[in-house]
Design a protein around this motif. Structure first.
Motif, PDB file in Angstrom:
ATOM      1  N   UNK A 102       0.812  -1.212   0.000  1.00 33.77           N
ATOM      2  CA  UNK A 102       0.000   0.000   0.000  1.00 33.77           C
ATOM      3  C   UNK A 102       0.851   1.271   0.000  1.00 33.77           C
ATOM      4  N   UNK A 103       2.080   1.198  -0.493  1.00 32.61           N
ATOM      5  CA  UNK A 103       2.998   2.326  -0.386  1.00 32.61           C
ATOM      6  C   UNK A 103       2.402   3.626  -0.904  1.00 32.61           C
ATOM      7  N   UNK A 104       1.670   3.560  -2.016  1.00 31.94           N
ATOM      8  CA  UNK A 104       1.149   4.788  -2.614  1.00 31.94           C
ATOM      9  C   UNK A 104       0.084   5.436  -1.739  1.00 31.94           C
ATOM     10  N   UNK A 105      -0.632   4.643  -0.953  1.00 34.62           N
ATOM     11  CA  UNK A 105      -1.626   5.210  -0.047  1.00 34.62           C
ATOM     12  C   UNK A 105      -0.966   6.163   0.955  1.00 34.62           C
TER      13      UNK A 105
ATOM     14  N   UNK B  53       0.343   9.346  -0.798  1.00 29.71           N
ATOM     15  CA  UNK B  53      -0.726  10.319  -1.030  1.00 29.71           C
ATOM     16  C   UNK B  53      -1.121  11.062   0.247  1.00 29.71           C
ATOM     17  N   UNK B  54      -0.728  10.548   1.382  1.00 29.18           N
ATOM     18  CA  UNK B  54      -0.993  11.243   2.639  1.00 29.18           C
ATOM     19  C   UNK B  54      -0.065  12.428   2.845  1.00 29.18           C
ATOM     20  N   UNK B  55       0.965  12.551   1.994  1.00 30.26           N
ATOM     21  CA  UNK B  55       1.949  13.626   2.129  1.00 30.26           C
ATOM     22  C   UNK B  55       1.690  14.716   1.093  1.00 30.26           C
ATOM     23  N   UNK B  56       2.269  15.874   1.339  1.00 32.41           N
ATOM     24  CA  UNK B  56       2.181  16.964   0.375  1.00 32.41           C
ATOM     25  C   UNK B  56       2.901  16.593  -0.921  1.00 32.41           C
TER      26      UNK B  56
ATOM     27  N   UNK C  44       0.356  13.809  -7.834  1.00 37.73           N
ATOM     28  CA  UNK C  44      -0.902  13.538  -8.514  1.00 37.73           C
ATOM     29  C   UNK C  44      -1.354  14.730  -9.355  1.00 37.73           C
ATOM     30  N   UNK C  45      -1.021  15.920  -8.943  1.00 38.94           N
ATOM     31  CA  UNK C  45      -1.422  17.110  -9.687  1.00 38.94           C
ATOM     32  C   UNK C  45      -0.528  17.384 -10.887  1.00 38.94           C
ATOM     33  N   UNK C  46       0.628  16.754 -10.932  1.00 40.63           N
ATOM     34  CA  UNK C  46       1.565  16.898 -12.042  1.00 40.63           C
ATOM     35  C   UNK C  46       1.267  15.807 -13.068  1.00 40.63           C
ATOM     36  N   UNK C  47       0.863  16.198 -14.262  1.00 43.16           N
ATOM     37  CA  UNK C  47       0.416  15.233 -15.265  1.00 43.16           C
ATOM     38  C   UNK C  47       1.469  14.168 -15.561  1.00 43.16           C
ATOM     39  N   UNK C  48       2.711  14.581 -15.712  1.00 45.91           N
ATOM     40  CA  UNK C  48       3.772  13.635 -16.038  1.00 45.91           C
ATOM     41  C   UNK C  48       4.043  12.679 -14.880  1.00 45.91           C
ATOM     42  N   UNK C  49       4.114  13.224 -13.674  1.00 46.97           N
ATOM     43  CA  UNK C  49       4.420  12.375 -12.512  1.00 46.97           C
ATOM     44  C   UNK C  49       3.295  11.398 -12.223  1.00 46.97           C
TER      45      UNK C  49
ATOM     46  N   UNK D  78      -9.821  13.766  -6.484  1.00 46.89           N
ATOM     47  CA  UNK D  78     -10.584  12.570  -6.129  1.00 46.89           C
ATOM     48  C   UNK D  78      -9.663  11.481  -5.595  1.00 46.89           C
ATOM     49  N   UNK D  79      -8.548  11.240  -6.248  1.00 48.26           N
ATOM     50  CA  UNK D  79      -7.622  10.197  -5.803  1.00 48.26           C
ATOM     51  C   UNK D  79      -7.069  10.521  -4.422  1.00 48.26           C
ATOM     52  N   UNK D  80      -6.610  11.743  -4.238  1.00 51.40           N
ATOM     53  CA  UNK D  80      -6.029  12.121  -2.950  1.00 51.40           C
ATOM     54  C   UNK D  80      -7.072  12.034  -1.839  1.00 51.40           C
ATOM     55  N   UNK D  81      -8.271  12.529  -2.095  1.00 48.76           N
ATOM     56  CA  UNK D  81      -9.292  12.477  -1.045  1.00 48.76           C
ATOM     57  C   UNK D  81      -9.662  11.039  -0.701  1.00 48.76           C
ATOM     58  N   UNK D  82      -9.769  10.189  -1.703  1.00 48.34           N
ATOM     59  CA  UNK D  82     -10.130   8.794  -1.439  1.00 48.34           C
ATOM     60  C   UNK D  82      -9.171   8.140  -0.461  1.00 48.34           C
ATOM     61  N   UNK D  83      -7.878   8.252  -0.742  1.00 47.55           N
ATOM     62  CA  UNK D  83      -6.921   7.551   0.109  1.00 47.55           C
ATOM     63  C   UNK D  83      -6.710   8.251   1.438  1.00 47.55           C
ATOM     64  N   UNK D  84      -6.789   9.550   1.482  1.00 46.51           N
ATOM     65  CA  UNK D  84      -6.672  10.233   2.776  1.00 46.51           C
ATOM     66  C   UNK D  84      -7.904   9.975   3.645  1.00 46.51           C
ATOM     67  N   UNK D  85      -9.081   9.945   3.027  1.00 45.28           N
ATOM     68  CA  UNK D  85     -10.296   9.657   3.807  1.00 45.28           C
ATOM     69  C   UNK D  85     -10.220   8.263   4.403  1.00 45.28           C
ATOM     70  N   UNK D  86      -9.734   7.304   3.658  1.00 47.94           N
ATOM     71  CA  UNK D  86      -9.653   5.933   4.146  1.00 47.94           C
ATOM     72  C   UNK D  86      -8.698   5.793   5.319  1.00 47.94           C
TER      73      UNK D  86
END
Length: 352
Positions: free
Chosen positions: A201-204, A207-210, A216-221, A259-267
């Motif tokens: 679950x590393x990406x979860x 996504x909890x970090x700045x 996620x906001x950077x299209x290439x990254x 949406x992606x950031x909120x999903x994983x931070x909410x969880x």
């Protein structure tokens, strides 16, 4: 039907006992009679045989203008296929023709924040908590005048289908759920998992970090991060660059990062949901059992599949007609990696 004016009222009523209260449900014609008898054996399709959908549509439903693919006869029994992250409708690009050939009307929506699905109002909070996404699918069914459907999904899609089957079984004829019972329990999520599971679950946690939010906001990254996830959670799937790029187009939705950031931070209880969904989330926290006919699928090479892959960890959450299947050599994106097996599960559960 749910629309922008009635949505707030509908959510409040959803904490009651009936679906009719939730959605202002009209007397929609039934999609089909219950199927009985032996299920047909589907012809095998090589993964990657199809690369696109013949029909892409839009419909205003609830808070969204939902983009979706459709295949099969308009009057056929309905199957709704729900994708996960970081995927899109192309997870079902080989599944849909198999089901359509059996006479099913197959609906494959882009979830909120993906592809051509858009929020109707710029003022709507970009919320990705589980009950909000489930209500999107209820609203889609209302907009398309679908009374009841077989629901089939993986990842976010499994969770969404599980929630509808648990809370609104009147709308779910049968269920195919990859990874079984995956309804989020926020309190349970506060406890650490075994280290190997946490590693997957590393990406979860990223996504909890700045830093993760900025990525996620950077299209290439986000493109490269999502490709890395594909490579690691489906280690035996020999997909090509074009397959990934067809799905990557769905990541360009203007609300994707939020949406992606909120999903994983909410969880992880690091981001708040909305108060209007509190009643639904409380019902989900009580771990409601699923009574509709169900086939659960586990993928052997999916790092999120709990060994030995026999579904024993969630078996008691399904109290109706039930079967579990383990797909060996398959990874996380099960319907795209093993479309025949996934479609066969849909047809089989519809014949329970």
């Amino acid at each position: 039907m749910i629309n922008r004016r009635t949505f707030g009222k509908a959510v409040g009523l959803a904490t009651g006992a009936t679906v009719a209260s939730l959605a202002g449900l009209q007397a929609f014609p039934a999609a089909s009679a219950t199927t009985r008898g032996a299920a047909p054996t589907l012809p095998a399709v090589t993964p990657g045989t199809h690369t696109s959908f013949a029909s892409l549509k839009q419909v205003k439903a609830g808070l969204l203008d939902i983009g979706y693919a459709e295949a099969g006869p308009a009057g056929g029994p309905v199957v709704i296929c729900l994708h996960g992250w970081p995927y899109d409708i192309h997870s079902f690009v080989d599944v849909a023709p198999l089901l359509a050939a059996q006479g099913y009307r197959v609906i494959v929506p882009y979830l909120r924040g993906h592809g051509t699905t858009r929020f109707l109002s710029s003022k709507t909070f970009r919320n990705a908590q589980q009950s909000a996404i489930a209500l999107d699918i209820i609203a889609l069914m209302d907009a398309l005048e679908i009374d009841k459907a077989v629901l089939a999904g993986f990842d976010w899609g499994s969770r969404t289908a599980d929630i509808i089957a648990a809370l609104w079984p009147q709308r779910c004829k049968a269920l195919v759920s990859v990874s079984g019972y995956v309804i989020t329990n926020l309190e349970a999520n506060l406890s650490p998992l075994p280290p190997k599971a946490e590693y997957a679950w590393w990406y979860q946690y990223y996504f909890a970090t700045e830093r993760g939010r900025q990525a996620m906001e950077d299209k290439s990254k986000r493109h490269d991060l999502n490709r890395l996830v594909w490579d690691t959670v489906s280690p035996t799937w020999d997909f090509d660059d074009a397959t990934f790029e067809r799905t990557a187009a769905a990541f360009d939705n203007p609300d994707y990062a939020a949406i992606v950031i909120h999903n994983y931070r909410w969880r992880l209880s690091l981001a708040d949901g909305e108060r209007r969904y509190d009643g639904l989330e409380q019902r989900l926290a009580d771990r409601p059992v699923i009574k509709v006919p169900t086939i659960t699928l586990d993928a052997e090479r999916d790092p999120f599949t709990a060994p030995p892959g026999d579904g024993s960890s969630y078996r008691n959450m399904f109290t109706g007609a039930y079967e579990h299947r383990l797909l060996r050599g398959i990874g996380h994106n099960l319907p795209q990696e093993a479309p025949t097996a996934f479609a066969q599960a849909v047809v089989d559960v519809d014949h329970f």
